[in-house]
Design a protein around this motif. Structure first.
Motif, PDB file in Angstrom:
ATOM      1  N   ILE A  27      39.960  47.604  46.833  1.00  0.00           N
ATOM      2  CA  ILE A  27      40.251  46.183  46.956  1.00  0.00           C
ATOM      3  C   ILE A  27      39.398  45.437  45.934  1.00  0.00           C
ATOM      4  O   ILE A  27      38.174  45.616  45.902  1.00  0.00           O
ATOM      5  N   THR A  28      40.030  44.619  45.102  1.00  0.00           N
ATOM      6  CA  THR A  28      39.280  43.799  44.150  1.00  0.00           C
ATOM      7  C   THR A  28      39.518  42.334  44.448  1.00  0.00           C
ATOM      8  O   THR A  28      40.669  41.893  44.547  1.00  0.00           O
ATOM      9  N   VAL A  29      38.439  41.598  44.610  1.00  0.00           N
ATOM     10  CA  VAL A  29      38.508  40.149  44.821  1.00  0.00           C
ATOM     11  C   VAL A  29      38.100  39.477  43.524  1.00  0.00           C
ATOM     12  O   VAL A  29      36.979  39.675  43.034  1.00  0.00           O
ATOM     13  N   ALA A  30      39.014  38.705  42.939  1.00  0.00           N
ATOM     14  CA  ALA A  30      38.751  37.983  41.693  1.00  0.00           C
ATOM     15  C   ALA A  30      38.515  36.514  42.010  1.00  0.00           C
ATOM     16  O   ALA A  30      39.415  35.826  42.503  1.00  0.00           O
ATOM     17  N   THR A  31      37.307  36.039  41.724  1.00  0.00           N
ATOM     18  CA  THR A  31      36.968  34.661  42.045  1.00  0.00           C
ATOM     19  C   THR A  31      36.012  34.126  40.983  1.00  0.00           C
ATOM     20  O   THR A  31      35.972  34.650  39.872  1.00  0.00           O
ATOM     21  N   VAL A  32      35.266  33.068  41.292  1.00  0.00           N
ATOM     22  CA  VAL A  32      34.312  32.519  40.329  1.00  0.00           C
ATOM     23  C   VAL A  32      32.916  32.567  40.915  1.00  0.00           C
ATOM     24  O   VAL A  32      32.732  32.464  42.136  1.00  0.00           O
ATOM     25  N   ASN A  33      31.938  32.710  40.033  1.00  0.00           N
ATOM     26  CA  ASN A  33      30.551  32.780  40.470  1.00  0.00           C
ATOM     27  C   ASN A  33      30.130  31.459  41.106  1.00  0.00           C
ATOM     28  O   ASN A  33      30.467  30.378  40.627  1.00  0.00           O
ATOM     29  N   GLY A  34      29.407  31.562  42.221  1.00  0.00           N
ATOM     30  CA  GLY A  34      28.933  30.377  42.914  1.00  0.00           C
ATOM     31  C   GLY A  34      29.905  29.790  43.901  1.00  0.00           C
ATOM     32  O   GLY A  34      29.665  28.700  44.434  1.00  0.00           O
ATOM     33  N   LEU A  68      31.734  30.969  36.078  1.00  0.00           N
ATOM     34  CA  LEU A  68      32.426  31.994  35.315  1.00  0.00           C
ATOM     35  C   LEU A  68      33.033  33.044  36.247  1.00  0.00           C
ATOM     36  O   LEU A  68      32.653  33.159  37.417  1.00  0.00           O
ATOM     37  N   PRO A  69      33.970  33.838  35.744  1.00  0.00           N
ATOM     38  CA  PRO A  69      34.668  34.808  36.600  1.00  0.00           C
ATOM     39  C   PRO A  69      33.725  35.851  37.201  1.00  0.00           C
ATOM     40  O   PRO A  69      32.752  36.281  36.571  1.00  0.00           O
ATOM     41  N   THR A  70      34.020  36.254  38.408  1.00  0.00           N
ATOM     42  CA  THR A  70      33.299  37.343  39.053  1.00  0.00           C
ATOM     43  C   THR A  70      34.291  38.178  39.851  1.00  0.00           C
ATOM     44  O   THR A  70      35.305  37.658  40.341  1.00  0.00           O
ATOM     45  N   TRP A  71      34.022  39.462  39.942  1.00  0.00           N
ATOM     46  CA  TRP A  71      34.891  40.373  40.670  1.00  0.00           C
ATOM     47  C   TRP A  71      34.049  41.215  41.615  1.00  0.00           C
ATOM     48  O   TRP A  71      32.946  41.640  41.265  1.00  0.00           O
ATOM     49  N   PHE A  72      34.569  41.451  42.785  1.00  0.00           N
ATOM     50  CA  PHE A  72      33.907  42.326  43.756  1.00  0.00           C
ATOM     51  C   PHE A  72      34.922  43.375  44.188  1.00  0.00           C
ATOM     52  O   PHE A  72      36.027  43.032  44.616  1.00  0.00           O
ATOM     53  N   THR A  73      34.537  44.634  44.037  1.00  0.00           N
ATOM     54  CA  THR A  73      35.443  45.729  44.390  1.00  0.00           C
ATOM     55  C   THR A  73      34.892  46.529  45.558  1.00  0.00           C
ATOM     56  O   THR A  73      33.719  46.930  45.553  1.00  0.00           O
ATOM     57  N   ASN A  95      40.912  33.040  41.390  1.00  0.00           N
ATOM     58  CA  ASN A  95      40.436  32.417  40.162  1.00  0.00           C
ATOM     59  C   ASN A  95      41.595  32.221  39.185  1.00  0.00           C
ATOM     60  O   ASN A  95      42.123  33.190  38.634  1.00  0.00           O
ATOM     61  N   PRO A  96      42.008  30.980  38.940  1.00  0.00           N
ATOM     62  CA  PRO A  96      43.137  30.751  38.025  1.00  0.00           C
ATOM     63  C   PRO A  96      42.847  31.160  36.586  1.00  0.00           C
ATOM     64  O   PRO A  96      43.759  31.501  35.836  1.00  0.00           O
ATOM     65  N   GLU A  97      41.577  31.134  36.186  1.00  0.00           N
ATOM     66  CA  GLU A  97      41.230  31.433  34.795  1.00  0.00           C
ATOM     67  C   GLU A  97      41.587  32.868  34.405  1.00  0.00           C
ATOM     68  O   GLU A  97      41.956  33.136  33.265  1.00  0.00           O
ATOM     69  N   THR A  98      41.438  33.794  35.330  1.00  0.00           N
ATOM     70  CA  THR A  98      41.669  35.207  35.007  1.00  0.00           C
ATOM     71  C   THR A  98      42.897  35.778  35.724  1.00  0.00           C
ATOM     72  O   THR A  98      43.103  36.984  35.715  1.00  0.00           O
ATOM     73  N   ALA A  99      43.671  34.913  36.338  1.00  0.00           N
ATOM     74  CA  ALA A  99      44.757  35.376  37.205  1.00  0.00           C
ATOM     75  C   ALA A  99      45.742  36.292  36.487  1.00  0.00           C
ATOM     76  O   ALA A  99      46.142  37.341  37.015  1.00  0.00           O
ATOM     77  N   ALA A 100      46.157  35.906  35.276  1.00  0.00           N
ATOM     78  CA  ALA A 100      47.158  36.708  34.565  1.00  0.00           C
ATOM     79  C   ALA A 100      46.626  38.110  34.284  1.00  0.00           C
ATOM     80  O   ALA A 100      47.311  39.122  34.516  1.00  0.00           O
ATOM     81  N   GLU A 116      48.128  30.420  46.817  1.00  0.00           N
ATOM     82  CA  GLU A 116      49.427  29.939  46.355  1.00  0.00           C
ATOM     83  C   GLU A 116      49.347  28.807  45.326  1.00  0.00           C
ATOM     84  O   GLU A 116      50.314  28.525  44.626  1.00  0.00           O
ATOM     85  N   THR A 117      48.213  28.159  45.191  1.00  0.00           N
ATOM     86  CA  THR A 117      48.076  27.090  44.196  1.00  0.00           C
ATOM     87  C   THR A 117      47.843  27.632  42.794  1.00  0.00           C
ATOM     88  O   THR A 117      47.882  26.872  41.822  1.00  0.00           O
ATOM     89  N   ILE A 118      47.611  28.940  42.662  1.00  0.00           N
ATOM     90  CA  ILE A 118      47.321  29.539  41.362  1.00  0.00           C
ATOM     91  C   ILE A 118      48.617  30.025  40.727  1.00  0.00           C
ATOM     92  O   ILE A 118      49.395  30.765  41.343  1.00  0.00           O
ATOM     93  N   LYS A 119      48.844  29.601  39.502  1.00  0.00           N
ATOM     94  CA  LYS A 119      50.040  30.001  38.776  1.00  0.00           C
ATOM     95  C   LYS A 119      49.804  31.336  38.067  1.00  0.00           C
ATOM     96  O   LYS A 119      48.776  31.531  37.413  1.00  0.00           O
ATOM     97  N   VAL A 120      50.756  32.244  38.203  1.00  0.00           N
ATOM     98  CA  VAL A 120      50.658  33.554  37.563  1.00  0.00           C
ATOM     99  C   VAL A 120      51.972  33.873  36.866  1.00  0.00           C
ATOM    100  O   VAL A 120      53.028  33.334  37.221  1.00  0.00           O
ATOM    101  N   PRO A 121      51.932  34.751  35.849  1.00  0.00           N
ATOM    102  CA  PRO A 121      53.171  35.175  35.194  1.00  0.00           C
ATOM    103  C   PRO A 121      54.048  35.941  36.175  1.00  0.00           C
ATOM    104  O   PRO A 121      53.604  36.326  37.268  1.00  0.00           O
TER     105      PRO A 121
END
Length: 624
Positions: A27-34, A68-73, A95-100, A116-121
């Motif tokens: 499981i990887t959680v993609a979010t932002v630091n802080g 900035l982006p952070t990931w927890f696996t 995190n919308p910045e790294t979503a794609a 659902e507020t994050i736009k992805v390809p």
């Protein structure tokens, strides 16, 4: 308020699409630091561990404070593999910045939990998407905008708990363990988890291809990071002086140690500290204080990372030549220079082992587990005092700051080894005392400590040329004699450092690894055997200098793959210097992108070297 899952009649709510993969996915959680996601991630990790499932947690975070982006696996593996796994099966997108880029990393057959507020390809049809209205679900929980952002991470904990079958009582226990002393925060987080669970229960009718199920594989084990384990080891090792300058990723080691010292090293009658912790103005001052305390007889240490090791180099050489005990923890990160401060590496090996100008060789302990960090935290002091020299403990960011499953640590059963220290009583029986004379033929002289009253025990400590009596000397024979004795001391160290661990016997291919690389090698060996029919023997290095077991292992294998996390094959280079007659047998397997080593990165080069093919992992759901 605690929340409880409603019972679901099998086959009534979630549709079964395939037989789920149980306890073997990441499981990887993609979010932002802080953003407050660390609490949510630890709660999920702890709940899975409490269910008896072997787990490991890797936190990939930026070097700034926030934004900035952070990931927890989190990796679940029923067979107990705890190295990083490169593939992503389940992704949480916050995190919308790294979503794609994050979405593109998901394996075929994987699932995506998407704010659902994050736009992805457009997402391929062979991935399943669960869209979650995080902001909407947080509206009835709190009106505080900041709290909504922080506590909102618990929404995905509830969603994943429902989708994967994570036991509700274990989520509650994990939440209580994290926030039990903060009742208001605990209530808010319980409510957020409940909201996420209820939304998933009511809206997601397709069962994901992954499942968490209770096991009994974590009974009696603990979760801990290597820095906290090393701090415990130092406490039990009798440390009384700690000097340091904060630097990622070593800071948490001293911070943990301060907590332990405050709790266990204050006089119960007076409340006075029986220890000293000094935050120095820089790393140069820190190592200078450590050497001063070590000279005075204290068990002293510092903790730093690569840039600090560079600054400490001259003083470290002083400790080597003047023969003063000291313990230096190096929690390695990516260099050179500032490099990547929050990425992991094993590239400080040569700079630590050979630290200082001139001819120097320092003993280096190489922990590969939290248990090693604990035990070497104690043994480093014994070794430093027995050899009267600085000793390095070379950990890394992955081992030091990430969460590892471990067996409990044993209570120390052996007394401290203080080495060759002469007391007044012993001095009274001697006709004379010469500080740098080798009496026993092992290269280690006797020393005295400040406070000794017998005048024979007085001497000048010198970092410049000296003779056996510690008198200043520039005579060639005195310098050469002293350096030859220090080389003899290094040979004595071979019998004192921890021995390597060897697994397997009789195969033509061998593997040598050290530190946190161990766990990827363990998994890689099993998978090489299963997927390619490649059999290997394995030697796990625990320390420098090399012992006879290392020489014998290299000599009896036609090919020896040296696995390490640096560009320049530093351990392989040391082995070639030590055993030039066997240099052609040594084959580096290198990993240096800053991410923790995974099994596949080990398998490819070894399979190629053995004329086999390492197959890529094909997810079970894709094969169906």
């Amino acid at each position: 308020m605690p929340w409880r899952r409603r019972e679901t009649v099998p086959g009534l709510h979630l549709k079964d699409s395939v037989e789920p993969i149980t306890n073997d996915f990441s499981i990887t959680v993609a979010t932002v630091n802080g953003s407050g996601s660390q609490t949510a991630n630890v709660v999920l990790l702890r709940a899975l561990f409490q269910m008896g499932i072997p787990v490991s947690g890797k936190n990939l975070f930026p070097s700034n404070i926030a934004g900035l982006p952070t990931w927890f696996t989190i990796r679940l593996n029923k067979d107990g593999y705890i190295a990083r796994r490169a593939e992503t099966d389940i992704l949480v997108v916050m995190n919308p910045e790294t979503a794609a880029e994050d979405v593109a990393s998901v394996q075929p057959g994987g699932i995506i939990v998407l704010n659902e507020t994050i736009k992805v390809p457009p997402i391929p049809d062979d991935r399943t998407v669960y869209r979650v209205p995080v902001a909407k679900l947080m509206e009835p929980i709190t009106t505080d905008v900041k709290l909504r952002r922080l506590v909102g991470n618990m929404i995905y904990v509830g969603v994943l708990a429902e989708l994967l079958g994570v036991a509700e009582d274990e989520i509650e226990k994990a939440l209580d363990a994290q926030l039990g002393r903060k009742p208001k925060a605990l209530a808010l987080n319980h409510a957020a988890v409940r909201a996420g669970w209820e939304h998933a229960h009511a809206n997601f009718t397709q069962r994901p291809p992954f499942r968490a199920a209770r096991m009994n594989a974590t009974q009696g084990k603990i979760l801990i990071d290597g820095n906290a384990a090393g701090a415990l080891g130092a406490l039990f090792g009798g440390v009384t002086v700690v000097t340091w300058y904060p630097i990622t990723p070593s800071t948490s080691l001293v911070e943990s140690l301060i907590g332990y010292l405050e709790r266990f090293r204050r006089d119960p009658a007076t409340g006075k500290a029986t220890f000293a912790v000094v935050q120095a103005e820089d790393e140069i001052a820190a190592i200078g204080m450590v050497l001063g305390a070590g000279w005075a007889g204290a068990r002293s240490m510092t903790s730093t990372s690569g840039p600090g090791i560079s600054l400490m180099s001259e003083f470290t050489g002083y400790g080597y030549y003047a023969e003063i005990p000291a313990v230096i923890w190096d929690i390695q990160r990516v260099g050179p220079s500032t490099g990547l401060p929050t990425r992991t590496s094993q590239a400080d090996l040569l700079s630590a082992h050979l630290s200082s100008h001139g001819d120097t060789k320092h003993p280096v302990l190489l922990p590969s587990s939290a248990r090693d960090c604990y035990e070497f935290g104690t043994q480093a002091f014994d070794l430093a005092e027995q050899l009267q020299t600085p000793v390095f403990v070379l950990s890394d960011l992955d081992l030091g700051m990430n969460t590892w499953m471990s067996d409990p640590f044993p209570y120390p059963s052996e007394p401290m080894q203080r080495g060759k220290v002469l007391t007044d009583r012993e001095l009274a029986t001697l006709p004379k005392f010469e500080r740098y004379r080798d009496i026993d033929g092992d290269g280690v002289p006797f020393r005295t400590l400040p406070g000794t009253t017998d005048p024979k025990g007085v001497y000048f400590t010198r970092g410049s040329g000296h003779n056996e009596a510690a008198q200043y000397s520039e005579k060639p024979e005195d310098y050469r004699g002293g350096m030859d004795r220090l080389a003899k001391k290094y040979e004595t160290a071979r019998g004192l450092v921890p021995a390597p661990v060897i697994d397997g016997q009789g195969h033509s291919a061998g593997i040598i690894a050290y530190g946190s690389s161990h766990w990827a090698v363990v998994e890689a060996r099993d998978r090489l055997r299963e997927e390619s029919g490649v059999e290997t023997d394995y030697l796990l290095l625990k320390a420098l200098p090399f012992t006879d077991q290392v020489r014998d292992f290299v000599a009896r294998h036609e090919r020896v793959y040296v696995v390490e996390q640096n560009r320049d094959a530093q351990m392989a280079s040391l082995l070639k210097i030590e055993y030039p007659e066997h240099a052609a047998r040594l084959r580096p397997v290198l990993h240096y992108d800053g991410l923790p080593l995974d099994a596949r990165s080990v398998m490819g080069p070894i399979a190629a070297g053995e004329g086999a093919k390492a197959t890529a992992r094909v997810p079970e759901v894709a094969r169906r």
